[in-house]
Design a protein around this motif. Structure first.
Motif, PDB file in Angstrom:
ATOM      1  N   GLN A 122       1.091  -1.308  -0.452  1.00 53.54           N
ATOM      2  CA  GLN A 122       0.470  -0.217  -0.312  1.00 53.54           C
ATOM      3  C   GLN A 122       0.143   1.284   0.049  1.00 53.54           C
ATOM      4  O   GLN A 122       0.463   2.739   0.492  1.00 53.54           O
ATOM      5  CB  GLN A 122      -1.568   0.038   1.249  1.00 53.54           C
ATOM      6  N   MET A 123       1.337   1.061  -0.301  1.00 51.24           N
ATOM      7  CA  MET A 123       2.457   2.478  -0.705  1.00 51.24           C
ATOM      8  C   MET A 123       2.183   3.222  -1.784  1.00 51.24           C
ATOM      9  O   MET A 123       2.203   4.702  -1.444  1.00 51.24           O
ATOM     10  CB  MET A 123       4.239   1.984  -1.113  1.00 51.24           C
ATOM     11  N   TYR A 124       1.550   3.272  -2.466  1.00 51.65           N
ATOM     12  CA  TYR A 124       1.315   3.810  -3.510  1.00 51.65           C
ATOM     13  C   TYR A 124       0.429   5.228  -3.035  1.00 51.65           C
ATOM     14  O   TYR A 124       0.363   6.029  -3.336  1.00 51.65           O
ATOM     15  CB  TYR A 124       0.926   3.858  -4.833  1.00 51.65           C
ATOM     16  N   GLY A 125      -1.037   4.358  -2.276  1.00 50.94           N
ATOM     17  CA  GLY A 125      -1.513   5.243  -1.262  1.00 50.94           C
ATOM     18  C   GLY A 125      -1.573   6.347   0.015  1.00 50.94           C
ATOM     19  O   GLY A 125      -2.021   7.418  -0.042  1.00 50.94           O
ATOM     20  N   THR A 126      -0.207   5.932   0.122  1.00 53.01           N
ATOM     21  CA  THR A 126       0.265   6.206   1.625  1.00 53.01           C
ATOM     22  C   THR A 126       1.199   7.891   0.852  1.00 53.01           C
ATOM     23  O   THR A 126       0.917   8.493   1.299  1.00 53.01           O
ATOM     24  CB  THR A 126       0.982   5.374   2.440  1.00 53.01           C
ATOM     25  N   THR A 180      -0.278   9.906   7.005  1.00 49.33           N
ATOM     26  CA  THR A 180       0.252   9.159   8.271  1.00 49.33           C
ATOM     27  C   THR A 180       1.882   9.616   7.805  1.00 49.33           C
ATOM     28  O   THR A 180       2.380   8.244   6.973  1.00 49.33           O
ATOM     29  CB  THR A 180      -0.607   7.610   7.115  1.00 49.33           C
ATOM     30  N   PHE A 181       2.557   9.354   8.710  1.00 53.11           N
ATOM     31  CA  PHE A 181       3.540   9.302   9.056  1.00 53.11           C
ATOM     32  C   PHE A 181       4.056   8.014   9.818  1.00 53.11           C
ATOM     33  O   PHE A 181       4.933   7.902   9.065  1.00 53.11           O
ATOM     34  CB  PHE A 181       4.033  10.177   9.913  1.00 53.11           C
ATOM     35  N   SER A 182       2.912   7.650  10.348  1.00 52.15           N
ATOM     36  CA  SER A 182       3.573   5.910  11.140  1.00 52.15           C
ATOM     37  C   SER A 182       3.416   5.221   9.776  1.00 52.15           C
ATOM     38  O   SER A 182       4.959   4.336   9.847  1.00 52.15           O
ATOM     39  CB  SER A 182       2.150   5.398  11.898  1.00 52.15           C
ATOM     40  N   GLN A 212       6.702   1.162   6.355  1.00 49.54           N
ATOM     41  CA  GLN A 212       7.200   0.559   5.563  1.00 49.54           C
ATOM     42  C   GLN A 212       8.235   1.061   4.578  1.00 49.54           C
ATOM     43  O   GLN A 212       9.249   0.170   4.286  1.00 49.54           O
ATOM     44  CB  GLN A 212       5.932   2.052   3.805  1.00 49.54           C
ATOM     45  N   ILE A 213       9.054   1.438   4.832  1.00 50.90           N
ATOM     46  CA  ILE A 213      10.221   2.030   5.108  1.00 50.90           C
ATOM     47  C   ILE A 213      11.289   0.605   6.038  1.00 50.90           C
ATOM     48  O   ILE A 213      12.267   0.317   5.223  1.00 50.90           O
ATOM     49  CB  ILE A 213      10.686   3.579   5.593  1.00 50.90           C
ATOM     50  N   ASP A 214      11.125   0.035   7.023  1.00 49.09           N
ATOM     51  CA  ASP A 214      10.963  -1.294   8.250  1.00 49.09           C
ATOM     52  C   ASP A 214      10.720  -1.945   6.399  1.00 49.09           C
ATOM     53  O   ASP A 214      12.270  -2.725   6.848  1.00 49.09           O
ATOM     54  CB  ASP A 214      10.760  -0.978   9.180  1.00 49.09           C
TER      55      ASP A 214
END
Length: 111
Positions: A30-34, A69-71, A76-78
């Motif tokens: 879900q990276m695109y939505g974020t 959404t920062f969290s 996603q980075i992790d």
């Protein structure tokens, strides 16, 4: 009255965030939505830069705070770091920060 506006804006922002997440559910992470909500939120916050303190509180903090959404970004980075490479994670961070700041600047410059 500001509290009611804040609550309504936060409800709309949270609803839109959930809607985008549902649209993006067919992607694994879900990276695109974020990315979309964070970049759009940055752009809109840039537009709000010249607004009143009340508008910034209601729309900026309430609505856009619930939308972005920062969290999830950090998770996603992790995930990229664990499942991919550290280089991929760094590129994701740099890319999203560049796009976010660029969108905020664009919104600020056109308002």
């Amino acid at each position: 009255m500001i509290a009611v506006g804040f609550l309504l804006a936060a409800a709309v922002g949270a609803f839109l965030r959930g809607y985008v997440t549902d649209l993006d559910a067919h992607f694994d992470r879900q990276m695109y939505g974020t990315a979309a909500v964070n970049i759009a939120g940055s752009f809109l916050l840039g537009i709000l830069h010249h607004s009143s303190a009340s508008a910034m509180l209601i729309v900026g903090v309430g609505g856009l705070g619930a939308l972005t959404t920062f969290s999830t970004f950090v998770l996603q980075i992790d995930f990229i770091n664990r499942e991919g490479t550290a280089t991929g994670a760094v590129l994701y961070v740099v890319g999203m920060l560049t796009l976010g700041v660029g969108a905020a600047w664009l919104g600020w410059s056109i308002s």
